[in-house]
Design a protein around this motif. Structure first.
Motif, mmCIF file in Angstrom:
data_model
loop_
_atom_site.group_PDB
_atom_site.id
_atom_site.type_symbol
_atom_site.label_atom_id
_atom_site.label_comp_id
_atom_site.label_asym_id
_atom_site.label_seq_id
_atom_site.Cartn_x
_atom_site.Cartn_y
_atom_site.Cartn_z
ATOM 1 N N GLU A 263 49.281 25.067 45.867
ATOM 2 C CA GLU A 263 49.460 26.446 45.398
ATOM 3 C C GLU A 263 48.828 26.682 44.035
ATOM 4 O O GLU A 263 48.948 27.776 43.479
ATOM 5 C CB GLU A 263 50.961 26.779 45.340
ATOM 6 C CG GLU A 263 51.646 26.715 46.686
ATOM 7 C CD GLU A 263 50.946 27.581 47.724
ATOM 8 O OE1 GLU A 263 50.562 28.709 47.389
ATOM 9 O OE2 GLU A 263 50.772 27.125 48.865
ATOM 10 N N ASP A 264 48.143 25.684 43.484
ATOM 11 C CA ASP A 264 47.427 25.867 42.227
ATOM 12 C C ASP A 264 46.281 26.859 42.454
ATOM 13 O O ASP A 264 45.580 26.774 43.460
ATOM 14 C CB ASP A 264 46.874 24.516 41.764
ATOM 15 C CG ASP A 264 46.320 24.565 40.344
ATOM 16 O OD1 ASP A 264 45.332 25.289 40.129
ATOM 17 O OD2 ASP A 264 46.867 23.881 39.472
ATOM 18 N N TYR B 67 42.078 31.045 38.155
ATOM 19 C CA TYR B 67 43.211 31.753 37.582
ATOM 20 C C TYR B 67 42.916 33.255 37.525
ATOM 21 O O TYR B 67 41.792 33.671 37.318
ATOM 22 C CB TYR B 67 43.493 31.240 36.170
ATOM 23 C CG TYR B 67 43.773 29.763 36.124
ATOM 24 C CD1 TYR B 67 45.005 29.254 36.503
ATOM 25 C CD2 TYR B 67 42.793 28.864 35.707
ATOM 26 C CE1 TYR B 67 45.264 27.898 36.472
ATOM 27 C CE2 TYR B 67 43.038 27.504 35.665
ATOM 28 C CZ TYR B 67 44.270 27.030 36.046
ATOM 29 O OH TYR B 67 44.513 25.685 36.016
ATOM 30 N N GLY B 68 43.947 34.057 37.681
ATOM 31 C CA GLY B 68 43.750 35.494 37.575
ATOM 32 C C GLY B 68 43.600 36.161 38.919
ATOM 33 O O GLY B 68 44.205 35.760 39.915
ATOM 34 N N GLY B 69 42.767 37.202 38.948
ATOM 35 C CA GLY B 69 42.636 38.025 40.144
ATOM 36 C C GLY B 69 41.800 37.376 41.227
ATOM 37 O O GLY B 69 41.373 36.224 41.134
ATOM 38 N N VAL B 70 41.564 38.151 42.288
ATOM 39 C CA VAL B 70 40.808 37.671 43.433
ATOM 40 C C VAL B 70 39.462 38.380 43.495
ATOM 41 O O VAL B 70 39.274 39.443 42.907
ATOM 42 C CB VAL B 70 41.579 37.910 44.748
ATOM 43 C CG1 VAL B 70 42.864 37.112 44.761
ATOM 44 C CG2 VAL B 70 41.865 39.397 44.941
ATOM 45 N N ALA B 71 38.513 37.768 44.199
ATOM 46 C CA ALA B 71 37.184 38.361 44.374
ATOM 47 C C ALA B 71 37.150 39.130 45.687
ATOM 48 O O ALA B 71 37.568 38.624 46.727
ATOM 49 C CB ALA B 71 36.120 37.269 44.372
ATOM 50 N N ASP B 72 36.665 40.350 45.629
ATOM 51 C CA ASP B 72 36.528 41.204 46.809
ATOM 52 C C ASP B 72 35.122 41.011 47.368
ATOM 53 O O ASP B 72 34.130 41.337 46.715
ATOM 54 C CB ASP B 72 36.767 42.664 46.412
ATOM 55 C CG ASP B 72 36.739 43.595 47.611
ATOM 56 O OD1 ASP B 72 36.607 43.088 48.746
ATOM 57 O OD2 ASP B 72 36.838 44.820 47.419
#
Length: 279
Positions: free
Chosen positions: A200-201, A260-265
């Motif tokens: 889950e990292d 870390y942070g958001g996701v790529a669309d």
């Protein structure tokens, strides 16, 4: 001599002087977990300069020992508190081989579609979430883990196929609302296992596909059989009374997280154009 009276100091003062002499070499040391090391201005500067988010990964990558995983190299280098001889510069030790805290950088945006295709093809299972139609939890998210395949090992399509039964609550949900979300984690891959990274990292990549679940057409059933049974041979022996049939997801959105942070669309065009590339 300390016991004589007159000009000599008293026993109490002599005892204090002895304790002071014994403790004076420890000046400038800090106790952490019962271990001491000399703190110098150079160490303070190095720790301060490494306090930014950009510099912290460099400290984690240099991990030859437990000390190196927690502190800069100069904090535990032998005689690091001593100044170098005149006319010579302090030589920095070579970087240690990568250890359990080494990890890849975030990577270029142009590589993300290939990483997404790799996860879609390499994953043998995924977590499918639906909008529940069950009377006790109507409209709430409901999920389950299912075997999945985007094609035989030598033929990646990027489209996830499923072998399901109408008796599954997920399928009952899909009959009412075909909208679904599929999570494909990298936990099955080599990166997380080799680097001892928790599944889950955020550095252990995960792909989320959202779209509409549809029944595979008769013209495509043969390919669906090859896709599922070549990756999951035991499915051929599943009890027939459960009325198994094939479904697939018509992908509408692709989301990739590998940092870390958001996701790529990722656009559908980029996703289907890319070739699978190991994350």
């Amino acid at each position: 001599m300390c016991g004589r009276r007159g000009r000599q100091p008293g026993p109490r003062l002599c005892w204090l002087l002895c304790c002071s002499a014994l403790l004076s070499p420890a000046t400038g040391y800090v106790i952490v977990s019962s271990v001491s090391w000399a703190v110098t201005n150079e160490v303070d500067e190095e720790l301060d300069s490494a306090s930014t988010e950009e510099a912290l990964p460099a400290l984690l990558e240099d991990s030859g020992s437990i000390w190196q995983r927690s502190f800069p190299a100069s904090a535990h280098e032998e005689e690091s508190h001593l100044p170098p001889p005149e006319g010579t510069a302090r030589a920095r030790p070579p970087p240690a081989p990568p250890g359990m805290f080494s990890y890849r950088r975030e990577g270029s945006a142009r590589l993300r579609p290939g990483t997404a295709r790799f996860l879609a093809h390499a994953s043998a299972w995924g977590c499918l979430a639906t909008v529940s139609a069950h009377e006790k939890i109507p409209g709430l998210p409901f999920g389950n883990c299912l075997p999945v395949s985007d094609g035989p090992l030598n033929n990646s399509t990027g489209v996830p196929f499923f072998y399901v039964t109408p008796k599954d609550l997920l399928v009952a949900d899909l009959m009412k609302n075909p909208t679904a979300s599929l999570l494909l984690p990298e936990s099955e891959g080599e990166f997380c296992r080799k680097n001892i990274v928790d599944p889950e990292d955020p550095r252990c990549a995960r792909l989320t596909l959202t779209g509409q679940m549809v029944t595979v057409s008769p013209e495509e059933v043969e390919f669906a059989k090859q896709a599922m049974f070549s990756r999951h041979p035991v499915m051929r022996k599943w009890p027939r009374q459960y009325e198994w049939f094939f479904m697939k997801m018509k992908i509408e959105h692709i989301w990739l997280q590998k940092w870390y942070g958001g996701v790529a669309d990722i656009s559908r065009e980029e996703y289907f154009k890319a070739a699978p590339r190991k994350a």
